[in-house]
Structure formats: C-alpha cells, structure tokens
Design an enzyme around this catalytic site. Structure first.
Site: not given
Ligand code: NAI
Length: 582
Positions: A452, A465
């Site tokens: 991130s 985080y």
């Molecule tokens: P999101 O919440 O839309 O998707 C995350 C997915 O990971 C969900 O489907 C959830 O069920 C799954 N998940 C959560 N815990 C889990 C576990 N223990 N085992 C398996 N699956 C699990 O979030 P998003 O934004 O798509 O995030 C994806 C990655 O991107 C994360 O690592 C986040 O930290 C990173 N990120 C997101 C940003 C944002 O602004 N949305 C910015 C920078 C990084």
C-alpha cells in the site's frame, strides 16, 4: 496376464489381457521397434481398475509377419485393432492409447469413418502424430514463406532422419540383424533414460519387419493427406525431450480434434518405460473423466483452447488471494482476459466462487477455494491442492488484506495479532509455499504482493496497517533478491485510496461499535468520492506480471507518499502527526 491368438484376415496376432474382463476396457497399442511388452509396466498399474488389452501388431513379437509391404497399410492395421477388440470385448466401447507407431496407426481408427470410430470413447496419444494431419502440417509450413515456418519443417526433418533411413532397401532391416538388437537395451538406458530396460527376445524381428510400417504408409499419406477429424476426446501427451517427434507437429491438432487436452512431460521418447506411473495416472485420470462426464481440475486446465492461445498468459495458472472483492476480483478478471487460469481464494467462499464464475464467462478455467490466508495449515493445504490438481502456480497474487485504524497505544495485542495474521502472515505463507514449489519444480514464475501507499506513509492513526504494509514491501524486496537467480519475479504493488469494500470493513481500534460505524461510513464516502477504480490496480498488476518491476506505485497518493518519504522525510514526519482518519 492372459495370452490368446486372434486371426485378422489371415494374420495371427498375439493378444495379452490384464485384469477383470467385466471392467471398462482400455487398449494399449505399441510402437516401433517394440512389441506389447513396452506397455507391461503401465498395463499392470491399470489392471486393478480396468480390463487392459495389448497385442503384438503385425510383424512384431509373437504375431505373424506378412510378406508384402502392402500388407502393412494403415487400413489393415486398423482392421487388426478391430479384430482384437471384437475377440476380447465383442461390441463394447473402449478407451484407446497409442505410443509411437502405435499412436500413428491408432489415429487411423480414431479419425477414419468406419466401424471403430464411434466405439472409441477416448484416445490418449503419445509421440505419434496422425500422418494425414502431418501431411497438412507440412503443406502449410512449406507453402508459407516465413522463415520460422521453414525452420520448423527443417527442425522436424532433422529429428526424422531415421524415417529416410528406414526407406533404404536391405540396409535398415539388416542393421537389426547385424547386432543392433543386442545394443538396443543399452541405447534405451543411456539415450532414453529407461532405468532397467529388459532384453526383448524378439527385438531383431521387431526392428527388421517394423520398417515396413514406415515404407507402406509414410510417402502416400504425407503426399496425399485426407481431412481427418476425431469424434472422441483426445489426450495428447508430449515428452518435451523427444528425440524423434518434435512438439511443433502438434500445433495444429486442435483443428482436427474438438475436445483436446495437452500434457507435457519433461522426458524422452519412451515414456511408457521411463515414466510408467505418471503415464498410467494420466491415462486413468483422463479415462475416468470421460466416463464420468467431468474432467479433473488438472485436465480442465490442460484443455487446449485455441481461441486463447495468443493471449500473453495462456497456459499460466494464477492464484489470487482476497479474490472475492475489490482489487482481488478486478485482478482475477484482468488475468482471465489475459489468458490465465485462476484459483480464486477468499475467506468468503461465496464471493470467491462468484469471482470464479464471472472469470469463466471471460473464457478462463477458474476454481474457488475457501482459505483463511492467516492460517499456515490452510495455506499449506491450498498450495498442495494447487500442485496436485493444476501442476502448481505460475503467478501468485498475495492480495488479501484488512484495514485497521488507530494508534500504537490504542491497538490491543489481539488487534495487532489479527491484522498481522492476515496482512503480513498471509503474504509470508503465500510467498514461501508457492515460491518453494516453483523452485523445486525449476519453474519460473511471478509473485505479486499487494502492499500500500501506507508502506511509505507513517501516520499516528494508521500504525498497525502501515506497519503491516511496510513489512510486506520489505519482504517483497528481500524475496526478489533471493529468487532472482531462479527466474522468479517479485513485485510489491502500492496503491493509494481505491474504491473497494475495505473502508466499510476497517476496524477502528479503541472505539465503540457506533463510533466505528460512523467512521466507516465517512471513510467509505471519501473513498467513493475519490473514485479510483480497482481496475487501475488490476491493470498495474498485469503489467507487473509481464514486466517484473520491483515496485509499482498506483495512483497519486502512492507517488506522493513515496516521493515525500525519499526526498522530504522531515515533511513526511510532520504529516504523520496529523490524524488522517475521517
Ligand atoms: P476488499 O475488502 O474489497 O477485499 C479484500 C478481500 O480479502 C475480501 O474479499 C475479503 O473477504 C478477503 N479477506 C479478508 N481477510 C481474509 C483472510 N484472512 N483470508 C482470505 N481472504 C481474506 O479490499 P481491497 O481494497 O480490495 O484490498 C485488497 C488489498 O489491497 C488489501 O491487501 C489492501 O490492504 C490493499 N490495499 C487497498 C487499498 C484501498 O484503498 N482499497 C489501498 C492500498 C492497498
């Protein structure tokens, strides 16, 4: 094993059967200069579950040797197969497997309109192309003036020198009587990596008379090929170190076979002898898939899909964690469009399956697995499943992550545990397990870790985080250095604010449920107003898979925090004092 004799239009053929005749029949046809014994190790492995039939083709082993060259024509060889199956199983349908010349001649029964075509349930072909297909392949490449097409013909001609030799009168047959038969086991051992080749008492005969197969069929078939389509599913096994049959000969096979599966094995030509376990396992998997009407995951992945062949990630398997939502789901779609097959992993199994389902609509083969990335055992099971079912991953996207806001002092030990388990340990497990598999299999690949912009942006209210993401970034840099020599790329992806589900699921430490709900709603509104699509991150991930940068910054926030931390660290530290949560 039982032995019997079957007469095919005046030629006696020696037939061998293994197992219970009531079980599903599989016929194994041997090549040149072999006899039925080349199939013995495989036949024994299959005999528990199937009724296995092998025979000495005319001219080989204990079968008769017809006098005239014309008696070795393809149509007669196909009639021999018909006589053998009729004598062993009557009118029942059967699965067919051929190696080398056994494969060449079996193509005749599989593709020519006739009594056998509809009775063959499936065909596994190893190192033996259909001569008609080969005729068209040659025509196309020789009429095509491109240098690469000509080079392919030249390459094949070089490895087929022996076919010309077999057409020489006297010389080729007498070579077998001049001692080649005695040398043959040594040849198989040293050149073909067959560990303990057994001496074949009819080797001289098999070699001497088998040259008639080439003489009676090659010229005519290659000059006047016929359009020949298969009616049954075909499993093509390609030994990639085959000294005689070049892999290029199979590039057009999808044109002749509607349901084609291709499996490559890093082996020489005589795979039934050098790798009997693997060959028996693949035959069994294919045959049982056809019988049940449902192919295993590995076979679905092995299905040849010509419309996807030109895509950059065709043939690659990508594992994506957190694939049920946001960046993970968008990445699944992007990689599916680029030709990859997918394993969609999420703790939310319904969401993961939905992503897999939508990816299938984009033409990919896709599976979903419910896995908590923070669990070492669950990740181990996932890695084993991918290895067993799909032959391993080529691309791994460690993306699953959760949000957490709060200072170091507000964050409880349980909260630290919770976020580090998913955001850091999830990435550690995914990186270690899949990288180890790639290294063990000498397979090149790519690992993408989603960090991130927070990795470079200290903030008093984003302690856990940002710490987890800074660790993911450093882990990726270290791993990149470690795997560079193994041809495995590693990239850290650092997006800024992206409109996904993350803001509405973020934990605000040290707050009541009501306070957290209010914060989440505000944060989500801000993310939506920023309106930066996860597609942009997915695009950056695809680019990273293709070009292997160490770091990919996505969005203005990522560039700003990175530049600040590098060139204005004092300013970055001042910003860290501001509470950036809404
Ligand atoms: P999101 O919440 O839309 O998707 C995350 C997915 O990971 C969900 O489907 C959830 O069920 C799954 N998940 C959560 N815990 C889990 C576990 N223990 N085992 C398996 N699956 C699990 O979030 P998003 O934004 O798509 O995030 C994806 C990655 O991107 C994360 O690592 C986040 O930290 C990173 N990120 C997101 C940003 C944002 O602004 N949305 C910015 C920078 C990084």
């Amino acid at each position: 094993m039982n032995m019997s004799t079957v007469n095919s239009a005046g030629v006696d053929l020696q037939v061998f059967t293994y197992g219970d005749e009531k079980k599903q029949p599989i016929v194994l046809v041997h090549g040149y200069p072999d006899n039925h014994s080349v199939w013995e190790p495989v036949a024994k492995l299959l005999a528990d579950k199937y009724f296995v039939i092998t025979y000495d083709v005319r001219g080989a082993g204990g079968s008769d040797v017809p006098r005239k060259q014309a008696d070795f024509r393809m149509a007669l060889l196909s009639a021999d197969l018909k006589a053998v199956v009729e004598s062993c199983i009557g009118e029942r349908a059967f699965h067919l497997v051929g190696h080398d010349w056994g494969s060449i001649q079996s193509w005749e029964s599989v593709t020519a309109d006739g009594p056998l075509k509809q009775r063959i349930l499936s065909y596994t072909t190893i190192s033996g192309p259909c001569l008609d297909h080969m005729g068209y392949w040659l025509r196309k490449r020789t009429l095509n003036l491109s240098a690469s097409a000509k080079a392919k013909v030249f390459k094949q001609a070089l490895s087929s020198w022996y076919i010309g030799f077999f057409h020489l009168p006297v010389l080729a047959p007498s070579a077998w009587q001049g001692g080649l038969d005695k040398l043959w086991p040594k040849y198989l051992k040293h050149r073909e990596q067959v560990e303990e080749p057994e001496a074949n008492p009819t080797q001289g005969k098999d070699g001497k008379h088998g040259v008639q197969l080439y003489r009676a069929n090659f010229r005519n078939k290659l000059i006047n090929p016929e359009e020949r389509h298969a009616a049954c599913p075909v499993q093509l096994i390609v030994p990639t170190r085959d000294n005689y049959v070049g892999t290029q000969l199979f590039e057009d096979l999808h044109y002749w076979v509607d349901e084609l599966y291709r499996r490559d094995i890093n082996a020489n030509h005589w795979v039934p002898l050098s790798h009997p376990e693997k060959i028996a396992a693949w035959i069994e998997e294919f045959v049982s898939g056809v019988d049940k009407g449902k192919m295993s995951g590995a076979l679905q992945h092995a299905r040849v899909r010509p419309e996807r062949r030109k895509l950059p990630l065709y043939g690659k398997t990508a594992v994506i964690t957190g694939a049920g939502s946001g960046i993970g789901r968008a990445t699944a779609f992007k990689l599916a469009e680029a030709g990859a097959d997918l394993v969609c992993v999420d703790i939310n199994d319904e969401a993961a399956e939905r992503t897999a389902e939508l990816s299938r609509l984009l033409g990919a083969s896709a599976w979903s697995r419910k896995v908590d990335v923070g669990s070492a055992q669950a990740m181990q099971r996932l890695a084993k499943w991918v290895e067993k079912e799909l032959g391993g991953a080529d691309i791994v996207i460690n993306n699953a992550g959760i949000g957490m806001a709060g200072g170091v002092l507000d964050t409880s030990t349980q909260d630290w545990d919770r976020i580090l388990k998913v955001n850091l340990w999830g990435v550690i497990h995914g990186s270690r397990l899949f990288a180890q598999q790639m290294v063990d299999a000498h397979r090149s690949g790519h690992i993408i870790n989603v960090a991130s912009a927070a990795a470079f942006a200290p903030n008093r209210k984003l302690a856990a985080y940002s710490t987890s993401k800074a660790a993911v970034y450093m882990l990726s840099e270290c791993l990149r250095g470690e795997l560079a020599d193994q041809d495995i790329g590693v990239t850290a992806i650092c997006p800024g604010f992206v409109a996904t589900g993350i803001a509405s699921n973020t934990v605000y430490t040290g707050m009541s449920d009501e306070e957290q709900a209010a914060k989440r709603a505000k944060a989500d509104a801000l993310y939506q107003r920023r309106n930066f699509s996860p597609d942009e991150v997915a695009e950056a991930i695809l680019k990273a898979v293709l070009t292997n940068p160490a770091l990919s910054l996505v969005g203005a926030e990522a560039w700003t925090t990175r530049l600040l931390s590098r060139f204005a660290p004092a300013l970055s530290r001042r910003v860290a004092r501001i509470d950036i949560t809404p």
